[in-house]
Design a protein around this motif. Structure first.
Motif, PDB file in Angstrom:
ATOM      1  N   VAL A  31       0.847  -1.202   0.000  1.00  0.00           N
ATOM      2  CA  VAL A  31       0.000   0.000   0.000  1.00  0.00           C
ATOM      3  C   VAL A  31       0.883   1.253   0.000  1.00  0.00           C
ATOM      4  N   SER A  32       1.938   1.219   0.827  1.00  0.00           N
ATOM      5  CA  SER A  32       2.820   2.384   0.919  1.00  0.00           C
ATOM      6  C   SER A  32       3.492   2.669  -0.408  1.00  0.00           C
ATOM      7  N   LEU A  54      -9.209   4.161  -3.268  1.00  0.00           N
ATOM      8  CA  LEU A  54      -8.865   2.744  -3.114  1.00  0.00           C
ATOM      9  C   LEU A  54     -10.083   1.956  -2.634  1.00  0.00           C
ATOM     10  N   ASP A  55     -10.831   2.542  -1.683  1.00  0.00           N
ATOM     11  CA  ASP A  55     -12.055   1.905  -1.215  1.00  0.00           C
ATOM     12  C   ASP A  55     -13.014   1.653  -2.389  1.00  0.00           C
ATOM     13  N   PHE A  58     -11.962  -1.193  -4.450  1.00  0.00           N
ATOM     14  CA  PHE A  58     -12.288  -2.445  -3.747  1.00  0.00           C
ATOM     15  C   PHE A  58     -13.760  -2.772  -3.945  1.00  0.00           C
ATOM     16  N   GLY A  61     -14.552  -4.312  -6.956  1.00  0.00           N
ATOM     17  CA  GLY A  61     -13.959  -5.626  -7.113  1.00  0.00           C
ATOM     18  C   GLY A  61     -12.675  -5.605  -7.930  1.00  0.00           C
ATOM     19  N   VAL A  63      -9.636  -4.523  -6.699  1.00  0.00           N
ATOM     20  CA  VAL A  63      -8.432  -4.710  -5.891  1.00  0.00           C
ATOM     21  C   VAL A  63      -8.794  -5.292  -4.541  1.00  0.00           C
ATOM     22  N   GLU A  64      -7.859  -6.031  -3.970  1.00  0.00           N
ATOM     23  CA  GLU A  64      -7.995  -6.434  -2.580  1.00  0.00           C
ATOM     24  C   GLU A  64      -6.617  -6.413  -1.936  1.00  0.00           C
ATOM     25  N   VAL A  65      -6.600  -6.478  -0.605  1.00  0.00           N
ATOM     26  CA  VAL A  65      -5.333  -6.394   0.108  1.00  0.00           C
ATOM     27  C   VAL A  65      -5.140  -7.607   0.985  1.00  0.00           C
ATOM     28  N   LEU A  70      -1.123  -5.299  -2.267  1.00  0.00           N
ATOM     29  CA  LEU A  70      -2.326  -5.100  -3.059  1.00  0.00           C
ATOM     30  C   LEU A  70      -2.356  -6.085  -4.213  1.00  0.00           C
TER      31      LEU A  70
END
Lengths: 75, 587
Positions: A31-32, A54-55, A58, A61, A63-65, A70
């Motif tokens: 993420v950083s 980013l939310d 998500f 659908g 991206v996910e962490v 990521l």
């Protein structure tokens, strides 16, 4: 805030930021690191907008962490 | 000196046997020749020319219209016999060998060394060149120094003798000029000499005039103008010198900073960079402020961000695209934002580092700027120094030419001032000399008037005085209708000279005039003139020769005065036949 309107231009809207950030997506980034990349390349990107965008990605659908890394998925 | 005989080497030439006193050469013109030019006549002018030729005149110039040029190449030789104080001498000169004068007889009267006499020939001939011959004549007739010892402008035999043998057209224009249009100094010297004044004054005066001419090479200004210009130049010089001193000061105290221009450039660039840095620092400060307020505002885990609002908006705007539940989104959000605060703080730290770097650079630039400016204030650039030196150099050049001009003007002024003084002095001397010699001048003046009184019944004045620049010779003649009074004044003047010279024990003792002298003169005056001349030839021991056209001969008038003209006719020339002319043949 999602969509541009009378007060918020497209690039500053969350949708716009998300689109720009999507273009910068790479596999296997933390993420950083992703934050650094986006901050460098996208003007007017604040922490808050980064987070919201980013939310949104998500939500859609894209991206996910996991463990801070990521994963980008294409539907 | 008296003319005795004139002959030539050709048979046709009509030998002339001169009388001791009055000689009239009559020129008869027949009906046929009345219209022709007198120059193509019987030889009355030729007679004069030949006598002049034997007495040293320049030989004929080939191609010259007049004169004896027409005899060139004709093998003509003339012999003139003269009487020198009782002893006779013969001069022979050939037209085609004009450089040689052969003298026979008693030429020792001329002061020439005689050739060695031999038994066969007790009086051998001697040949002389033109210079020696005219020198000897000059010494004999006028007491002149030989050419070697002569000073510049001194009178010469040939020039003086022109007053005693006048026949050229331009010889009768002015009594004081024997040849037309002479250089200014000639009449001055000749007339003062002949009248018995100190002619050295006239030559000195001419030399002063020559000096005046060389001075004009320095400039044409008069003394006053030169002084005015000098004043301007002097004051310009003072200004120039003080400007030069200031420049010299500047040059000597100038410290050249070799890196001056480089430093100037660095200063400029440094200032520009400092401005840029300052701008950037302002922007960065703004950014930090923004993040700091965000740090303060947020709770660190992102809980303050309105995820729900976004979810709702997304659900409305992009319903089919939303594939997660709100709970999933919340969990994701917390996960991602765990480190939001540290991100913000990391950002702030990063920006701070940049700010510090820039501030350090700014400080360094400021130090350099101060140092550079201090260095620049110590001196100047090399090109400024060079320009100063150049200015100094051209000022020096200007000074030099100013000095030259000043020196020139000073020389001019001094020269002119000295000259003016000398001109005034010589004028005084001339006046004094003239005053002292009045008694010597008197006989000439008297004779001049007498001639007019005898001819016209009225006196006339011969006036000699001193003007600011030279001697002035003038005549005041009685007003008379006749054309010829000017010619008579020439006759009268020449007679006065002969008379004056005789009183001083010198002079050629002869006088000859061409028929021009009686041109436009009344018969009565002409007769009276001849009567006067007849008297003078006896009293003065003067020989007089004149040519007269037979039409103009005042035969009757002369008879009225008790003179038989024919008695004094030496020769009659006629154009009825070629043998009647002087040369005896037609040309």
């Amino acid at each position: 805030m999602l969509l541009p309107d009378k007060y918020v231009s497209l690039p500053r809207s969350v949708l716009g930021q998300a689109a720009a950030m999507l273009a910068l997506s790479r596999t296997d980034q933390t993420v950083s690191e992703y934050w650094n990349t986006c901050r460098d390349r996208i003007e007017t990107l604040t922490q808050e907008r980064f987070t919201l965008a980013l939310d949104l990605l998500f939500m859609l659908g894209l991206v996910e962490v996991s463990n801070g890394i990521l994963n980008w998925t294409r539907p | 000196m008296k003319l005795v005989q004139l002959s030539a080497n050709k048979e046709s030439f009509r030998t002339v046997h001169f009388h001791t006193g009055l000689n009239i050469v009559l020129a008869e013109r027949t009906q046929l020749s009345r219209e022709t030019d007198s120059r193509n006549g019987v030889g009355k002018t030729t007679l004069m020319q030949i006598i002049d030729f034997c007495l040293g005149a320049t030989g004929p110039v080939a191609g010259a219209g007049q004169g004896l040029a027409k005899l060139s190449g004709g093998d003509w030789t003339f012999n003139l016999t003269v009487d020198l104080n009782g002893q006779q001498m013969m001069i022979t000169r050939a037209v085609d060998d004009g450089g040689t004068f052969t003298l026979a007889g008693h030429y020792e009267a001329l002061g020439l060394d005689p050739a060695e006499p031999t038994l066969e020939d007790p009086h051998p001939e001697v040949k002389v060149g033109s210079r020696a011959y005219t020198d000897a004549l000059g010494s004999l007739c006028f007491g002149l120094e030989p050419a070697k010892l002569r000073e510049q402008y001194a009178p010469t035999f040939r020039q003086l003798f022109g007053h005693f043998l006048r026949y050229r057209n331009d010889a009768f224009i002015s009594p004081f000029e024997a040849f037309g249009k002479p250089p200014a100094e000639q009449p001055q010297v000749n007339n003062t000499f002949l009248l018995g004044l100190d002619w050295h004054i006239a030559t000195e005066w001419q030399r002063l005039k020559d000096r005046g001419k060389t001075l004009t090479a320095l400039g044409k200004q008069g003394i006053e103008d030169a002084t005015a210009e000098l004043g301007e130049l002097e004051s310009r010089r003072v200004r120039l010198q003080s400007r030069m001193r200031a420049l010299e000061d500047q040059v000597s105290t100038f410290r050249v900073i070799p890196e001056y221009r480089a430093l100037e450039i660095r200063l400029n660039e440094g200032s520009r960079r400092m401005r840029d840095i300052t701008n950037e620092l302002t922007i960065l400060a703004g950014q930090v402020e923004l993040y700091q307020s965000e740090v303060q505002a947020s709770s660190g885990d992102g809980r303050d961000i309105d995820v729900e609002g976004l979810f709702e908006e997304a659900g409305l705007a992009l319903p089919s695209q939303v594939v997660r539940t709100l709970e999933e989104v919340r969990k994701f959000h917390v996960n991602v934002n765990r480190n939001r605060r540290s991100y913000l703080e990391g950002e702030i730290a990063r920006i701070d580092r940049t700010r510090h770097k820039l501030e350090a650079e700014l400080r360094a630039l400021e130090d350099q700027r101060v140092a550079d400016m201090s260095r620049l204030s110590q001196g100047g650039a090399l090109d400024e120094h060079s320009k100063l030196q150049q200015d100094l150099g051209s000022a020096a050049g200007e000074l030099q030419s100013l000095d030259q001009r000043i020196a020139q003007l000073r020389a001019l002024r001094a020269g002119k001032a000295a000259l003016r003084k000398e001109e005034l002095a010589i004028q005084d001397r001339a006046q004094l000399d003239l005053d002292e010699r009045r008694p010597i001048l008197a006989p000439a003046i008297q004779q001049f008037s007498t001639t007019f009184e005898r001819l016209y019944g009225e006196p006339a004045d011969l006036i000699v005085d001193v003007g600011p620049n030279n001697y002035r010779f003038q005549t005041h003649l009685p007003r008379d209708g006749s054309h010829g009074i000017g010619k008579i004044s020439v006759l009268a003047y020449d007679l006065s000279l002969a008379h004056s010279l005789r009183m001083r024990g010198v002079g050629p003792g002869l006088l000859a005039h061409d028929s021009i002298v009686f041109d436009g003169v009344d018969e009565r005056q002409a007769a009276r003139a001849l009567h006067l001349l007849l008297g003078l030839t006896t009293d003065e021991d003067l020989q007089y020769l004149v040519t007269i056209n037979s039409d103009d001969a005042p035969r009757t008038e002369l008879e009225g005065l008790g003179i038989s003209m024919d008695q004094h006719v030496t020769l009659t020339l006629t154009d009825a036949d070629p043998s009647g002319s002087l040369l005896g043949i037609r040309f």
